[in-house]
Design an enzyme around this catalytic site. Structure first.
Site, PDB file in Angstrom:
ATOM      1  N   THR A 149       0.854  -1.199   0.000  1.00 31.50           N
ATOM      2  CA  THR A 149       0.000   0.000   0.000  1.00 31.50           C
ATOM      3  C   THR A 149       0.875   1.228   0.000  1.00 31.50           C
ATOM      4  O   THR A 149       1.890   1.243   0.699  1.00 31.50           O
ATOM      5  CB  THR A 149      -0.838   0.043   1.288  1.00 31.50           C
ATOM      6  N   ARG A 177     -13.796  -7.386   0.589  1.00 30.12           N
ATOM      7  CA  ARG A 177     -12.827  -7.360   1.704  1.00 30.12           C
ATOM      8  C   ARG A 177     -12.203  -5.960   1.826  1.00 30.12           C
ATOM      9  O   ARG A 177     -11.809  -5.346   0.843  1.00 30.12           O
ATOM     10  CB  ARG A 177     -11.733  -8.405   1.465  1.00 30.12           C
ATOM     11  N   GLY A 179      -9.246  -3.742   4.026  1.00 29.24           N
ATOM     12  CA  GLY A 179      -8.113  -3.832   4.959  1.00 29.24           C
ATOM     13  C   GLY A 179      -8.006  -2.599   5.828  1.00 29.24           C
ATOM     14  O   GLY A 179      -8.992  -1.890   6.054  1.00 29.24           O
ATOM     15  N   THR A 200       1.510  -0.286   6.241  1.00 29.32           N
ATOM     16  CA  THR A 200       1.308  -1.225   5.143  1.00 29.32           C
ATOM     17  C   THR A 200       1.613  -2.618   5.673  1.00 29.32           C
ATOM     18  O   THR A 200       2.387  -2.769   6.615  1.00 29.32           O
ATOM     19  CB  THR A 200       2.196  -0.873   3.924  1.00 29.32           C
ATOM     20  N   GLY A 201       0.986  -3.615   5.080  1.00 30.28           N
ATOM     21  CA  GLY A 201       1.192  -4.983   5.568  1.00 30.28           C
ATOM     22  C   GLY A 201      -0.129  -5.708   5.589  1.00 30.28           C
ATOM     23  O   GLY A 201      -1.037  -5.379   4.834  1.00 30.28           O
ATOM     24  N   GLY A 203      -3.507  -6.099   6.564  1.00 28.68           N
ATOM     25  CA  GLY A 203      -4.507  -5.220   7.173  1.00 28.68           C
ATOM     26  C   GLY A 203      -5.210  -5.840   8.363  1.00 28.68           C
ATOM     27  O   GLY A 203      -5.453  -5.178   9.374  1.00 28.68           O
TER      28      GLY A 203
HETATM   29  N1  ASP Z   1      -2.527  -3.134   4.224  1.00 32.29           N
HETATM   30  C1  ASP Z   1      -3.108  -3.468   2.952  1.00 32.29           C
HETATM   31  C2  ASP Z   1      -4.346  -4.287   3.162  1.00 32.29           C
HETATM   32  O1  ASP Z   1      -4.369  -5.133   4.042  1.00 32.29           O
HETATM   33  C3  ASP Z   1      -2.196  -4.252   2.101  1.00 32.29           C
HETATM   34  C4  ASP Z   1      -0.936  -3.546   1.797  1.00 32.29           C
HETATM   35  O2  ASP Z   1      -0.339  -2.884   2.612  1.00 32.29           O
HETATM   36  O3  ASP Z   1      -0.559  -3.655   0.643  1.00 32.29           O
HETATM   37  O4  ASP Z   1      -5.260  -4.124   2.404  1.00 32.29           O
END
Ligand code: ASP
Length: 317
Positions: A149, A177, A179, A200-201, A203
């Site tokens: 993200t 869905r 996040g 980011t990570g 969610g």
């Molecule tokens: N945090 C985002 C999510 O879970 C994913 C990402 O960081 O790319 O949607």
């Protein structure tokens, strides 16, 4: 003092453009919007905007958010399809006093009425990724846990902090869905009296710690952004492991209103981009060594290789 920090290498060109605007006295919000639009428009990034990877039904559903740290205005969209720049829709929604977080069809209706650009966000490359993934996973379609993200924290010369996010979320996610990225306190938080943070990570795990709010809260207590990021990531990582046996990917960036920044992660290979007054914009790689997160300037070789792999021709398996 102006500054802009963002998750991942992909934000470098965007924050360079945003940084130039801040240098020329633009507001934190306008510079952030430009930075994120550039990333949304770039077709080779597979996790933000056009070219983002689709859900399990091969639809690109996008999430984005915007928060103004002066007024606490927040706007966000989730699971929105077929609009070019979700960040701009989120920014527009932040001006509303109610109905600020809109999802799916409701978000699309709003964007249409407000005249935002419609675009089919499913690129040919994303279709190839999708079909390859389906072939790899004959029995069951599981969401791909890789992530990217874009989360940006922007500080302008007037001392205003704005935070924004934009993402296609997890590849192969279930339709609908959502996040952390459009959820206040989890994917982002901004308070001009303190600073801002973005995550980011995974969610589903980032939300369990309301991690962006937690970082801003720690900075408000007097922690340097680097300390705040490390405390928040290490604590959530440990809690998740203790109670659930494992922790998803957690990576964060933060900036305070003095232009000091912090970054932390619990994974290998997290990168971030930073632009500050009187400094060249740069990309760093982050390593968590026993709870301390070390930032290392990305080499030219790493940067060249990054673009080469992103833009390499893609073969159908
Ligand atoms: N945090 C985002 C999510 O879970 C994913 C990402 O960081 O790319 O949607």
């Amino acid at each position: 003092m102006w500054a802009m920090i963002a998750t991942w290498r992909m934000a470098l060109e965007g924050i360079t453009a945003g940084g130039e605007m801040l240098e020329n006295n633009a507001s934190a919000g306008d510079a952030l919007e430009k930075a994120i639009q550039d990333i949304e428009d770039f077709p080779y990034y597979k996790s933000v905007g056009y070219g983002g990877l689709p859900n399990e039904e091969m639809e690109v559903e996008l999430d984005a958010a915007y928060m103004d740290g002066d007024t606490m205005d927040v706007g966000a969209v989730a699971a929105i399809k077929d609009f070019a720049n979700p960040i701009s829709i989120a920014k527009r929604l932040s001006k509303e006093s109610v109905n600020c977080l809109l999802v799916a069809e409701g978000a699309e209706k709003f964007a249409h009425k407000e005249g935002f650009e419609r675009k089919n966000m499913l690129s040919d490359r994303a279709k190839i990724h999708y079909r390859n993934r389906v072939k790899e996973q004959q029995q069951e379609l599981r969401p791909y846990i890789g992530h990217d993200t874009v989360g940006v924290v922007s500080l302008d010369k007037a001392g205003k902090i704005v935070v924004g996010t934009s993402t296609s979320g997890l590849f192969m996610k279930k339709k609908g869905r959502v996040g952390d990225s459009p959820i206040i306190g989890s994917g982002f938080y901004a308070d001009s009296e303190v600073g801002g943070a973005s995550a980011t990570g995974l969610g589903e795990d980032l939300m369990k710690g309301c991690i962006s709010y937690e970082i801003v809260r720690l900075m408000k207590e007097g922690h340097h952004p680097q300390e705040a990021c490390e405390i928040a990531v290490n604590k959530l990582d440990a809690e998740l492991k203790q109670r659930r046996g494992k922790a998803g990917d957690l990576s964060v960036v933060a900036l305070n209103n003095k232009g000091e920044y912090g970054v932390a992660t619990n994974i290998e290979g997290f990168s971030f981009a930073i632009a500050r007054e009187n400094e060249e914009p740069a990309v760093y790689l982050v390593k968590n060594i026993d709870g301390k997160c070390v930032h290392e300037l990305a080499s030219q070789e790493w940067l060249d290789n990054y673009m080469k792999t992103r833009t390499a021709p893609l073969k159908e398996n």
